[in-house]
Design a protein around this motif. Structure first.
Motif, PDB file in Angstrom:
ATOM      1  N   GLU A   9       0.823  -1.202   0.000  1.00  0.00           N
ATOM      2  CA  GLU A   9       0.000   0.000   0.000  1.00  0.00           C
ATOM      3  C   GLU A   9       0.862   1.259   0.000  1.00  0.00           C
ATOM      4  O   GLU A   9       0.515   2.257  -0.646  1.00  0.00           O
ATOM      5  N   LEU A  10       1.971   1.228   0.701  1.00  0.00           N
ATOM      6  CA  LEU A  10       2.886   2.374   0.671  1.00  0.00           C
ATOM      7  C   LEU A  10       3.476   2.563  -0.725  1.00  0.00           C
ATOM      8  O   LEU A  10       3.488   3.679  -1.269  1.00  0.00           O
ATOM      9  N   ARG A  11       3.957   1.474  -1.311  1.00  0.00           N
ATOM     10  CA  ARG A  11       4.587   1.572  -2.629  1.00  0.00           C
ATOM     11  C   ARG A  11       3.597   2.073  -3.678  1.00  0.00           C
ATOM     12  O   ARG A  11       3.985   2.774  -4.623  1.00  0.00           O
ATOM     13  N   ALA A  12       2.331   1.743  -3.522  1.00  0.00           N
ATOM     14  CA  ALA A  12       1.314   2.177  -4.491  1.00  0.00           C
ATOM     15  C   ALA A  12       1.141   3.688  -4.489  1.00  0.00           C
ATOM     16  O   ALA A  12       0.614   4.254  -5.453  1.00  0.00           O
ATOM     17  N   ARG A  13       1.596   4.340  -3.419  1.00  0.00           N
ATOM     18  CA  ARG A  13       1.455   5.791  -3.313  1.00  0.00           C
ATOM     19  C   ARG A  13       2.761   6.536  -3.566  1.00  0.00           C
ATOM     20  O   ARG A  13       2.848   7.751  -3.364  1.00  0.00           O
ATOM     21  N   ALA A  14       3.778   5.815  -4.020  1.00  0.00           N
ATOM     22  CA  ALA A  14       5.057   6.453  -4.334  1.00  0.00           C
ATOM     23  C   ALA A  14       4.917   7.381  -5.534  1.00  0.00           C
ATOM     24  O   ALA A  14       4.179   7.091  -6.482  1.00  0.00           O
ATOM     25  N   GLY A  34       9.459   7.156  -1.729  1.00  0.00           N
ATOM     26  CA  GLY A  34       8.956   8.330  -2.432  1.00  0.00           C
ATOM     27  C   GLY A  34       7.492   8.621  -2.135  1.00  0.00           C
ATOM     28  O   GLY A  34       6.769   9.113  -3.003  1.00  0.00           O
ATOM     29  N   VAL A  35       7.067   8.341  -0.900  1.00  0.00           N
ATOM     30  CA  VAL A  35       5.682   8.589  -0.497  1.00  0.00           C
ATOM     31  C   VAL A  35       5.623   9.883   0.308  1.00  0.00           C
ATOM     32  O   VAL A  35       6.401  10.074   1.247  1.00  0.00           O
ATOM     33  N   ALA A  36       4.710  10.764  -0.033  1.00  0.00           N
ATOM     34  CA  ALA A  36       4.537  12.014   0.701  1.00  0.00           C
ATOM     35  C   ALA A  36       3.982  11.731   2.090  1.00  0.00           C
ATOM     36  O   ALA A  36       3.169  10.813   2.277  1.00  0.00           O
ATOM     37  N   ASN A  37       4.393  12.519   3.061  1.00  0.00           N
ATOM     38  CA  ASN A  37       3.962  12.292   4.440  1.00  0.00           C
ATOM     39  C   ASN A  37       2.438  12.304   4.609  1.00  0.00           C
ATOM     40  O   ASN A  37       1.898  11.446   5.335  1.00  0.00           O
ATOM     41  N   ALA A  42      -2.495   9.237   5.945  1.00  0.00           N
ATOM     42  CA  ALA A  42      -3.841   8.755   5.596  1.00  0.00           C
ATOM     43  C   ALA A  42      -3.899   7.231   5.640  1.00  0.00           C
ATOM     44  O   ALA A  42      -4.885   6.649   6.124  1.00  0.00           O
ATOM     45  N   LEU A  43      -2.871   6.578   5.127  1.00  0.00           N
ATOM     46  CA  LEU A  43      -2.835   5.111   5.172  1.00  0.00           C
ATOM     47  C   LEU A  43      -2.874   4.606   6.604  1.00  0.00           C
ATOM     48  O   LEU A  43      -3.636   3.701   6.943  1.00  0.00           O
ATOM     49  N   VAL A  44      -2.036   5.205   7.451  1.00  0.00           N
ATOM     50  CA  VAL A  44      -1.940   4.720   8.829  1.00  0.00           C
ATOM     51  C   VAL A  44      -3.251   4.945   9.580  1.00  0.00           C
ATOM     52  O   VAL A  44      -3.645   4.113  10.402  1.00  0.00           O
ATOM     53  N   ARG A  45      -3.931   6.034   9.318  1.00  0.00           N
ATOM     54  CA  ARG A  45      -5.244   6.249   9.948  1.00  0.00           C
ATOM     55  C   ARG A  45      -6.197   5.106   9.611  1.00  0.00           C
ATOM     56  O   ARG A  45      -6.926   4.614  10.476  1.00  0.00           O
ATOM     57  N   LYS A  77       3.703   6.388  13.442  1.00  0.00           N
ATOM     58  CA  LYS A  77       2.337   6.901  13.393  1.00  0.00           C
ATOM     59  C   LYS A  77       1.324   5.871  13.902  1.00  0.00           C
ATOM     60  O   LYS A  77       0.278   6.231  14.450  1.00  0.00           O
ATOM     61  N   LEU A  78       1.627   4.597  13.740  1.00  0.00           N
ATOM     62  CA  LEU A  78       0.727   3.560  14.253  1.00  0.00           C
ATOM     63  C   LEU A  78       0.566   3.642  15.769  1.00  0.00           C
ATOM     64  O   LEU A  78      -0.444   3.206  16.320  1.00  0.00           O
ATOM     65  N   LEU A  79       1.576   4.197  16.445  1.00  0.00           N
ATOM     66  CA  LEU A  79       1.551   4.263  17.904  1.00  0.00           C
ATOM     67  C   LEU A  79       1.332   5.673  18.423  1.00  0.00           C
ATOM     68  O   LEU A  79       1.470   5.921  19.624  1.00  0.00           O
ATOM     69  N   THR A  80       0.997   6.608  17.539  1.00  0.00           N
ATOM     70  CA  THR A  80       0.808   8.005  17.942  1.00  0.00           C
ATOM     71  C   THR A  80      -0.665   8.259  18.221  1.00  0.00           C
ATOM     72  O   THR A  80      -1.447   8.560  17.310  1.00  0.00           O
ATOM     73  N   GLN A  81      -1.055   8.098  19.468  1.00  0.00           N
ATOM     74  CA  GLN A  81      -2.415   8.407  19.891  1.00  0.00           C
ATOM     75  C   GLN A  81      -2.418   8.614  21.394  1.00  0.00           C
ATOM     76  O   GLN A  81      -1.540   8.108  22.113  1.00  0.00           O
ATOM     77  N   ALA A  82      -3.376   9.375  21.876  1.00  0.00           N
ATOM     78  CA  ALA A  82      -3.366   9.769  23.281  1.00  0.00           C
ATOM     79  C   ALA A  82      -3.579   8.579  24.209  1.00  0.00           C
ATOM     80  O   ALA A  82      -2.878   8.442  25.213  1.00  0.00           O
TER      81      ALA A  82
END
Length: 227
Positions: A9-14, A34-37, A42-45, A77-82
């Motif tokens: 999924e990441l590579r598909a957005r390169a 080459g994936v924009a942040n 959005a993917l990780v959400r 980002k997978l672990l970034t939540q309150a």
């Protein structure tokens, strides 16, 4: 969600040509897709909504171990939540395990943003961060300030928050004989953010220690302070 599925999924957005630009910008020898942040975000959400905590922890560990830039960002980002229920201890342990691998500001900062949530959830973990300040690894020492940035932001800190703030300022003062640009920048960043919420403490620090700071760091730290 498996590692292969996540990477696919990441590579598909390169974006064409972006990987080379990123490698030149970050100046660290590792794979870049080459994936924009914002696309990674959005993917990780979506992933966080689809998978349970155990799967998320396993995927975060696997993504980090690839050493791919976007994969390490996604892991963070997978672990970034309150709040992480029922317990965030495994997430905190995983984030800690990444710190010795830090070798660039971008990846370190994303991981520290995840760590900030775990520290504010349990401030006793500052005792662990305290040990980082004596590390031989510059990025670990720097992380001690980046991960504690939430303590710059309280407008009406409790007694415990004030004590933590002063403790971290003590770490910053101990760093000032280290002339590494990233360390001086981290001290300046902490003081600059503190000055927005506690200008008197920031001024007091600069009055006592400013002559030990590099000129660029002293200027940055005082950016929001009036004369």
């Amino acid at each position: 969600m498996t590692l292969d599925e996540a990477l696919s999924e990441l590579r598909a957005r390169a974006q064409t040509g972006r990987a080379e630009q990123m490698a030149a910008y970050h100046k660290v020898d590792r794979p870049y897709l080459g994936v924009a942040n914002p696309d990674t975000d959005a993917l990780v959400r979506d992933w966080r909504q689809q998978i349970d905590l155990d799967t998320r922890l396993r995927l975060a560990a696997d993504l980090w171990n690839t050493n791919i830039f976007e994969a390490r960002v996604a892991a963070s980002k997978l672990l970034t939540q309150a709040r992480i229920k029922p317990s965030d201890e495994a997430a905190w342990q995983l984030i800690q395990s990444w710190v010795p691998d830090f070798d660039s500001w971008a990846i370190a900062d994303h991981a520290c943003m995840a760590g900030q949530r775990r520290l504010t959830a349990d401030p006793s973990r500052l005792d662990t961060v305290d040990t980082w300040t004596a590390s031989d690894h510059m990025w670990t020492r720097r992380a001690a300030l980046v991960i504690t940035l939430p303590w710059t932001k309280q407008n009406h800190p409790t007694a415990d928050e004030t004590a933590a703030r002063d403790r971290i300022l003590g770490w910053a003062a101990g760093y000032l004989d280290d002339t590494d640009w990233f360390i001086q920048k981290a001290v300046a960043w902490w003081l600059r953010d503190l000055s927005r919420h506690d200008p008197d403490r920031a001024r007091a620090f600069l009055s006592k220690h400013g002559d030990r700071m590099k000129p660029f760091a002293r200027k940055e730290a005082a950016r929001h302070l009036s004369a």
